[in-house]
Design a protein around this motif. Structure first.
Motif, PDB file in Angstrom:
ATOM      1  N   VAL A  79       0.751   2.281  14.729  1.00  0.00           N
ATOM      2  CA  VAL A  79      -0.487   2.190  13.944  1.00  0.00           C
ATOM      3  C   VAL A  79      -1.689   2.340  14.869  1.00  0.00           C
ATOM      4  O   VAL A  79      -2.626   3.106  14.591  1.00  0.00           O
ATOM      5  CB  VAL A  79      -0.548   0.853  13.180  1.00  0.00           C
ATOM      6  N   ALA A  80      -1.666   1.628  15.982  1.00  0.00           N
ATOM      7  CA  ALA A  80      -2.796   1.658  16.911  1.00  0.00           C
ATOM      8  C   ALA A  80      -2.958   3.028  17.560  1.00  0.00           C
ATOM      9  O   ALA A  80      -4.077   3.548  17.665  1.00  0.00           O
ATOM     10  CB  ALA A  80      -2.599   0.595  17.988  1.00  0.00           C
ATOM     11  N   ARG A  81      -1.851   3.636  17.966  1.00  0.00           N
ATOM     12  CA  ARG A  81      -1.937   4.931  18.644  1.00  0.00           C
ATOM     13  C   ARG A  81      -2.469   6.023  17.721  1.00  0.00           C
ATOM     14  O   ARG A  81      -3.073   6.997  18.195  1.00  0.00           O
ATOM     15  CB  ARG A  81      -0.570   5.326  19.195  1.00  0.00           C
ATOM     16  N   ASN A  82      -2.234   5.871  16.431  1.00  0.00           N
ATOM     17  CA  ASN A  82      -2.717   6.869  15.475  1.00  0.00           C
ATOM     18  C   ASN A  82      -3.977   6.419  14.747  1.00  0.00           C
ATOM     19  O   ASN A  82      -4.424   7.091  13.805  1.00  0.00           O
ATOM     20  CB  ASN A  82      -1.605   7.197  14.475  1.00  0.00           C
ATOM     21  N   ASN A  83      -4.523   5.267  15.181  1.00  0.00           N
ATOM     22  CA  ASN A  83      -5.759   4.758  14.594  1.00  0.00           C
ATOM     23  C   ASN A  83      -5.675   4.772  13.070  1.00  0.00           C
ATOM     24  O   ASN A  83      -6.599   5.218  12.378  1.00  0.00           O
ATOM     25  CB  ASN A  83      -6.954   5.598  15.077  1.00  0.00           C
ATOM     26  N   MET A  84      -4.556   4.283  12.558  1.00  0.00           N
ATOM     27  CA  MET A  84      -4.280   4.378  11.131  1.00  0.00           C
ATOM     28  C   MET A  84      -4.732   3.115  10.400  1.00  0.00           C
ATOM     29  O   MET A  84      -4.365   1.996  10.778  1.00  0.00           O
ATOM     30  CB  MET A  84      -2.788   4.616  10.876  1.00  0.00           C
ATOM     31  N   SER A  85      -5.482   3.297   9.337  1.00  0.00           N
ATOM     32  CA  SER A  85      -5.904   2.184   8.498  1.00  0.00           C
ATOM     33  C   SER A  85      -5.018   2.050   7.269  1.00  0.00           C
ATOM     34  O   SER A  85      -4.701   0.945   6.831  1.00  0.00           O
ATOM     35  CB  SER A  85      -7.362   2.373   8.066  1.00  0.00           C
ATOM     36  N   SER A  86      -4.617   3.207   6.705  1.00  0.00           N
ATOM     37  CA  SER A  86      -3.860   3.189   5.450  1.00  0.00           C
ATOM     38  C   SER A  86      -2.848   4.327   5.457  1.00  0.00           C
ATOM     39  O   SER A  86      -3.179   5.462   5.802  1.00  0.00           O
ATOM     40  CB  SER A  86      -4.814   3.346   4.262  1.00  0.00           C
ATOM     41  N   GLY A  87      -1.635   4.013   5.065  1.00  0.00           N
ATOM     42  CA  GLY A  87      -0.608   5.052   5.019  1.00  0.00           C
ATOM     43  C   GLY A  87       0.784   4.471   5.156  1.00  0.00           C
ATOM     44  O   GLY A  87       1.024   3.316   4.811  1.00  0.00           O
ATOM     45  N   MET A  88       1.689   5.296   5.706  1.00  0.00           N
ATOM     46  CA  MET A  88       3.089   4.913   5.778  1.00  0.00           C
ATOM     47  C   MET A  88       3.623   5.121   7.190  1.00  0.00           C
ATOM     48  O   MET A  88       3.214   6.043   7.894  1.00  0.00           O
ATOM     49  CB  MET A  88       3.947   5.752   4.812  1.00  0.00           C
ATOM     50  N   ILE A  89       4.559   4.244   7.583  1.00  0.00           N
ATOM     51  CA  ILE A  89       5.340   4.440   8.805  1.00  0.00           C
ATOM     52  C   ILE A  89       6.771   4.754   8.373  1.00  0.00           C
ATOM     53  O   ILE A  89       7.392   3.971   7.646  1.00  0.00           O
ATOM     54  CB  ILE A  89       5.342   3.192   9.693  1.00  0.00           C
ATOM     55  N   GLN A 118       2.262   8.737   8.263  1.00  0.00           N
ATOM     56  CA  GLN A 118       1.611   9.614   7.285  1.00  0.00           C
ATOM     57  C   GLN A 118       0.372   8.907   6.767  1.00  0.00           C
ATOM     58  O   GLN A 118       0.476   7.810   6.201  1.00  0.00           O
ATOM     59  CB  GLN A 118       2.539   9.951   6.109  1.00  0.00           C
ATOM     60  N   GLU A 119      -0.774   9.517   6.982  1.00  0.00           N
ATOM     61  CA  GLU A 119      -2.023   8.962   6.455  1.00  0.00           C
ATOM     62  C   GLU A 119      -2.037   9.104   4.930  1.00  0.00           C
ATOM     63  O   GLU A 119      -1.693  10.156   4.392  1.00  0.00           O
ATOM     64  CB  GLU A 119      -3.221   9.694   7.045  1.00  0.00           C
ATOM     65  N   LYS A 120      -2.447   8.051   4.241  1.00  0.00           N
ATOM     66  CA  LYS A 120      -2.517   8.085   2.781  1.00  0.00           C
ATOM     67  C   LYS A 120      -3.384   6.926   2.311  1.00  0.00           C
ATOM     68  O   LYS A 120      -3.253   5.805   2.831  1.00  0.00           O
ATOM     69  CB  LYS A 120      -1.114   7.962   2.173  1.00  0.00           C
ATOM     70  N   ASP A 121      -4.260   7.186   1.357  1.00  0.00           N
ATOM     71  CA  ASP A 121      -5.032   6.103   0.750  1.00  0.00           C
ATOM     72  C   ASP A 121      -4.143   5.447  -0.293  1.00  0.00           C
ATOM     73  O   ASP A 121      -4.029   5.926  -1.429  1.00  0.00           O
ATOM     74  CB  ASP A 121      -6.309   6.649   0.109  1.00  0.00           C
TER      75      ASP A 121
END
Length: 294
Positions: A79-89, A118-121
């Motif tokens: 999550v941190a490496r991809n700076n992801m706020s919302s989505g799926m692992i 995968q980024e997703k709202d």
């Protein structure tokens, strides 16, 4: 922008990630996977997904090369490496690369462990507001659907069959009863307001979101019946909906072209979606300390 993925102990740009052509996940479908939702940078229902991953691995005699703490840290780090706020692992574990053979490779063959995002709202979903239509399709999958394997060809074919008939998705039917959706748990609410969902067995995946919704429904005083239901029961239902980690709770408003209830998302379905999002936000797992990404 390229994602950073995890493959067998390495963090790589997605274009540099390579898996052997002899990997048994590719040759034999000898692999499992798991999906964890990320909201506000935190992991939703993570303990349930981690437990199901370990169960799937044990059922197939697969070795997960990480302990519980390492597995959780890996999820936080991606999550941190991809700076992801919302989505799926998405996590995939195969038995590794070996000479093609129906017999398992020798003990000690390194497994392949792969994670990507995968980024997703996950909060904005038009289907949650208007509902979806489903088509009934025969369930022709193998008999151990309680194991979350990568054998997804038939669910994909079923979904495409449903789309060819003008529906959004498929509900699978076996021996006269609905098993589940192509990638979700199927639920109905009958005329008496009883929430009916199929009881767990080898016929269907033990949905993590399914378990959460049943718990929430019980807390709201909803009567629950865990049993198989027929397509006719589904068509006559007051409400119908699906649950999954990727979509939470989504109403079903048509089955094989027949309108369910009054044709709009039902009150219980909406209440369960709202309750799920509220409670999961408060229980989601955020990193307890900063995650190094260098």
């Amino acid at each position: 922008m390229s994602r950073t993925i995890y493959l067998d102990g390495q963090w790589l740009p997605e274009a540099e990630a390579k898996v052997s052509a002899f990997d048994r996940g590719f040759l034999m479908g000898d692999a499992i996977y798991e999906v964890t939702c990320v909201l506000d940078g935190a992991l939703l229902d993570y303990p349930g997904h981690a437990a199901r991953l370990r169960r799937s691995a044990a059922e197939l005699q697969l070795t997960l090369p990480l302990d519980d703490d390492e597995l959780l840290a890996l999820h936080h780090e991606i999550v941190a490496r991809n700076n992801m706020s919302s989505g799926m692992i998405y996590l995939q574990l195969s038995r590794g690369a070996a000479e093609r053979d129906f017999a398992f490779p020798p003990e000690g063959t390194p497994p392949t462990l792969f994670l990507f995002t995968q980024e997703k709202d996950v909060l904005v979903n038009p289907a949650a507001d208007k509902g979806i239509s489903v088509a009934l399709v025969p369930d022709l999958r193998w008999g151990r659907r309680d194991i979350k394997t990568v054998q997804l060809l038939y669910p994909s074919m079923a979904k495409m069959e449903a789309k060819s008939r003008g529906a959004d998705d498929a509900w699978l039917v076996e021996d006269g009863f609905v098993t589940e959706g192509s990638a979700a748990t199927a639920h109905i609410v009958n005329a008496d307001g009883v929430l009916v969902t199929r009881d767990l067995s080898a016929a269907l995946l033990p949905g993590v979101t399914r378990a959460a919704i049943l718990e929430l429904a019980a807390e709201h005083g909803v009567t629950i019946e865990e049993r198989a239901f027929t397509p006719d029961e589904a068509r006559a239902a007051r409400e119908a909906f699906i649950t999954s980690a990727t979509n939470f709770v989504v109403p079903v408003v048509k089955i094989d072209g027949e309108t369910i209830g009054n044709g709009i998302p039902g009150d219980l379905t909406r209440a369960m979606r709202a309750a799920y999002i509220e409670t999961r936000r408060t229980t989601a797992l955020a990193p307890t300390k900063p995650v190094a990404t260098a």
